[in-house]
Write an enzyme that holds these catalytic residues in place. Sequence first.
Site, PDB file in Angstrom:
ATOM      1  N   TYR A  45     -35.397   9.546   2.646  1.00  0.00           N
ATOM      2  CA  TYR A  45     -35.851   8.627   3.694  1.00  0.00           C
ATOM      3  C   TYR A  45     -36.317   7.304   3.092  1.00  0.00           C
ATOM      4  CZ  TYR A  45     -35.907  12.888   6.556  1.00  0.00           C
ATOM      5  OH  TYR A  45     -35.568  14.046   7.206  1.00  0.00           O
ATOM      6  N   ILE A  46     -37.020   7.382   1.975  1.00  0.00           N
ATOM      7  CA  ILE A  46     -37.543   6.160   1.350  1.00  0.00           C
ATOM      8  C   ILE A  46     -36.397   5.286   0.849  1.00  0.00           C
ATOM      9  CG2 ILE A  46     -38.826   5.293  -0.655  1.00  0.00           C
ATOM     10  CD1 ILE A  46     -40.739   7.718  -0.234  1.00  0.00           C
ATOM     11  N   LYS A  72     -35.028   3.312   3.657  1.00  0.00           N
ATOM     12  CA  LYS A  72     -35.918   2.219   4.054  1.00  0.00           C
ATOM     13  C   LYS A  72     -35.855   1.070   3.060  1.00  0.00           C
ATOM     14  CE  LYS A  72     -38.973   5.570   6.274  1.00  0.00           C
ATOM     15  NZ  LYS A  72     -40.224   6.362   6.143  1.00  0.00           N
ATOM     16  N   GLN A 101     -45.727   7.724   3.552  1.00  0.00           N
ATOM     17  CA  GLN A 101     -44.637   8.682   3.766  1.00  0.00           C
ATOM     18  C   GLN A 101     -45.215  10.086   3.909  1.00  0.00           C
ATOM     19  OE1 GLN A 101     -41.271   7.757   3.981  1.00  0.00           O
ATOM     20  NE2 GLN A 101     -40.983   9.873   4.688  1.00  0.00           N
ATOM     21  N   LEU A 102     -44.944  10.704   5.033  1.00  0.00           N
ATOM     22  CA  LEU A 102     -45.427  12.063   5.301  1.00  0.00           C
ATOM     23  C   LEU A 102     -44.287  13.061   5.137  1.00  0.00           C
ATOM     24  CD1 LEU A 102     -47.621  11.316   8.455  1.00  0.00           C
ATOM     25  CD2 LEU A 102     -48.366  11.478   6.062  1.00  0.00           C
ATOM     26  N   ASP A 129     -46.016   1.766  10.952  1.00  0.00           N
ATOM     27  CA  ASP A 129     -45.609   3.056  11.526  1.00  0.00           C
ATOM     28  C   ASP A 129     -46.254   3.291  12.883  1.00  0.00           C
ATOM     29  OD1 ASP A 129     -43.672   4.479  10.169  1.00  0.00           O
ATOM     30  OD2 ASP A 129     -45.060   5.215   8.647  1.00  0.00           O
ATOM     31  N   ARG A 136     -45.175  16.592  22.357  1.00  0.00           N
ATOM     32  CA  ARG A 136     -46.356  15.730  22.476  1.00  0.00           C
ATOM     33  C   ARG A 136     -46.930  15.362  21.107  1.00  0.00           C
ATOM     34  NH1 ARG A 136     -50.294  20.377  25.170  1.00  0.00           N
ATOM     35  NH2 ARG A 136     -49.714  22.052  23.733  1.00  0.00           N
ATOM     36  N   GLY A 154     -32.013   8.229  14.232  1.00  0.00           N
ATOM     37  CA  GLY A 154     -32.418   7.949  12.847  1.00  0.00           C
ATOM     38  C   GLY A 154     -32.229   6.506  12.411  1.00  0.00           C
ATOM     39  N   THR A 180     -83.287 -46.048  -4.929  1.00  0.00           N
ATOM     40  CA  THR A 180     -84.661 -46.026  -5.424  1.00  0.00           C
ATOM     41  C   THR A 180     -84.800 -44.766  -6.279  1.00  0.00           C
ATOM     42  OG1 THR A 180     -85.517 -44.694  -3.605  1.00  0.00           O
ATOM     43  CG2 THR A 180     -85.410 -47.067  -3.254  1.00  0.00           C
ATOM     44  N   SER A 208     -76.562 -37.037  -0.114  1.00  0.00           N
ATOM     45  CA  SER A 208     -76.309 -35.627   0.206  1.00  0.00           C
ATOM     46  C   SER A 208     -76.574 -35.359   1.681  1.00  0.00           C
ATOM     47  CB  SER A 208     -77.194 -34.718  -0.649  1.00  0.00           C
ATOM     48  OG  SER A 208     -76.913 -34.886  -2.025  1.00  0.00           O
TER      49      SER A 208
END
Length: 917
Positions: free
Chosen positions: A47-48, A51, A95-96, A120, A168, A271, A375, A382
């Site tokens: 997968y990496i 990507k 990455q899981l 993500d 879900r 995918g 003086t 300033s």
Amino acid sequence: FGPSSVLSSHVRERLKKEVAQMKAQDPNFTPSMVILQVGNRDDSNLYISMKLKAAAEIGINATHMKLPNTATEEEVLHSIREVNENSSIHGLIVQLPLDSIHKIDTEKVTNTVAPEKDIDGLTSINAGKLSRGELGNCFIPCTPNGCMELIRQAGVSVAGKRAVVIGRSKIVGAPMHDLLLWNHATVTTCHSKTADLAGEVGKADILVVGIGKAEMVKGEWIKKGAVVIDCGINHIPDETKPSGKRVVGDVHYASAKEQASFITPVPGGVGPMTVAMLMANTVLSAKRFLDSHQPGKWDISYTKLNLQKPVPSDIVISRSCVPKPIDCLAREVGLMSDEVELYGKTKAKVQLDIIKRLQAQPDGKYVVVTGITPTPLGEGKSTTTIGLVQALGAHMKLNVFACVRQPSQGPTFGIKGGAAGGGYSQVIPMEEFNLHLTGDIHAITAANNLVAAAIDARMFHEATQSDKALYNRLVPLSGGQRQFSAIQINRLKKLGIEKTDPTTLTEEEITRFARLDIDPESVTWQRVLDTNDRFLRKITIGQSPTEKGYTREAQFDITVASEIMAVLALTSSLEDMRLRLAKMVVATSRSGEPITTEDLGVSGALAVLMRDAIKPNLMQTLEGTPVFVHAGPFANIAHGNSSILADKIALKLVGPEGFVVTEAGFGADIGMEKFFNIKCRYSGLRPHVVVLVATVRALKMHGGGPTVKFAENLPDSWMEIQLVFLFISNLLFLICAGPTRRTDTEAELDLICNMAKTAGAFDAVRCSHWAEGGAGAVALGQAVQRASEAPSNFKFLYDVELPIVDKIRIIAQKIYGADDIELLPDAQQKVERYTKQGFSNLPICMAKTHLSLSHEADKKGVPTGFILPIRDIRASVGAGFLFPLVGTMPTIPGLPTRPCFYDIDLDPETEQVNGLF
């Protein structure tokens, strides 16, 4: 419908164009992302790689950060925090699954990612925003986002449709429900506990399945003409495949395609779109970054003053105002969190990396505040500087930075008190400003005295050792071998010895290398201390028996007179500072060669001691406008201006319509002349406006004395104030007739303004910022804004290639009004020496009294007919100037009979500083 790979390629082409547009907007900008992986799972690696390939194709800078499977939770969190703080990275993917031998809380790891980099879309904050319908203010998880893109590209209108989501999970099901809902579908979420799943599926116009069960949804469940998006990836046995298995979705594809009007295949469906949406989120994050960090785009809040009459003391006013947290101010003016180092709640240092980030941005308008000959108590430059920036910022709503010097602690405890401005125009907190700040002056003290110690130690060791013994100690045996250090290699090259092996030097080369042969009478480098102490003006060093009678007369200077302070103020980068520190000349050899800190071998150590001091210090005014406090070179021995680095950073931050206001020390004859001919020469910057501060008090004194009364006949010398304006006849400028005092009359102020305009000032305005803060300097701010839009004719006073004497004479005649100069014997000798040594092309930094245009402090007004005596000339080669000494002046002040420290104390209960000015 057509394969989603075609659709994803269209998305990628669009993203490539958007990245190209961003780079056209800022050539130094590249969208960047990091993929953080723990362990080495094959599926994660696959997968990496997909990507990384997609990112490279689009023009995104993608970095694969790979941690071993031994990584602990804290190590993973630390890596995430580092990426969070890196402003050059716009997206972070964890990455899981996390493949570690240690237990790691995935939820905790996911929520550590900064929401603005969570491409993500998995943090609770982004999930919460999505569930609340804030679709334009969050990152949508990539798979649901890809599903929506597929539905839209199919030509199906979501609004009003009945949608069913099976599953879900936080990655697909839950966000898919929210996304469909806020796109106006009527949504039902089904899960493992749903009764009559087939019946619910049969009602769906749009069906999205992500439950992780192979081919669970059958074709006969599906409503005719429904759109089916299959997010499942499952493996089932298949003997026809080399691997013995094949990939299928959660939907039985063969039967479902007979019912559905559109269905995504597995693999090759969702995918590719998921990866494309990940890239889209990265580009979106980069766009948001650019939009929120446009040059000069500030979102700043100002602090409202509660004006009191009579005006309280400075410390009371300073404490009455609660400063903004300095990290908040930093964000308001466009600084990134990783560009700021916090020193408590009210001060911070700014990293020099910001110069590279903003190098393509246009500069703002550059304003310098100077004054007439003051003086002894000073005339409010300033205070005017701070009042002006408060007016431009808090009242005129313009981006503005003040850039001021850091004050020495000597006067703070001596006679003058603090230097943070005054009244309702101050830098706060004033006790932080006037005391240690972030330790820059202490760093200079340490670095300076290291050089002084090195000089005397070297003379001592050379006087007590043979050439061979000296060489063997300078290049000692280590592991049976001798080796030159890098700094010693530099010395060899300077001597023309092209050798790197210590054993190959001849006896003559050893002598030349090992012996600096410093002439003790030629040592110009003094020890320093940031305290007023008259008894250190002349001392004898080396009186301990251990020094074997090698004594010499020496002295202490105040730290701000150190050449290292001038180097800090004039440097342009860390590399440049290292080079300048190395070039500092501390003495001359008996053969007439200049001896530098590089020859002593100490220049690298000096750079180390100064590595934090080079970063400008961020503070704020009473009204919440930003201030850089950086460097504080003596205004007579050195050039008396704050750092070039602070000015350059501030000019980028304010943007093209903003203003940077800096201050030149002492009067126009000293600070402003050096600002033009030294600071501007090295910085390459050119001021748009000069504000000349003139007070009734100073004008009366220079007109004949403080007893002059404006309503009576004035002495002729009073009218000579118009000659002050000759100092800046070649430059557009303003004169500020203030800050006004209660004793000033309307007639006095009107006369000053009229004479200023007659003499050629662009405008002349009266100011009351001491009593009213920025509101009392709005007229000045408006005049500065108008003047900045007019053309100017800036010219240097002299060509640096002229002989030393000619440059000194030009300054004496054109700035001070002298008839000529007189070089005393020591000065004449130095002219010859510095010319021979190759230093004659350096700018000139005149060291003279600030209380008169002449060399005599009691000569007020505009003296004429005098010859300017040049007693001696010193070289600050590292800083980059020669400074002729005009008359005599102490380089370390003394304490008066009643110093300021009598009034200063600490409240042990509140820890507040009392009595500081």
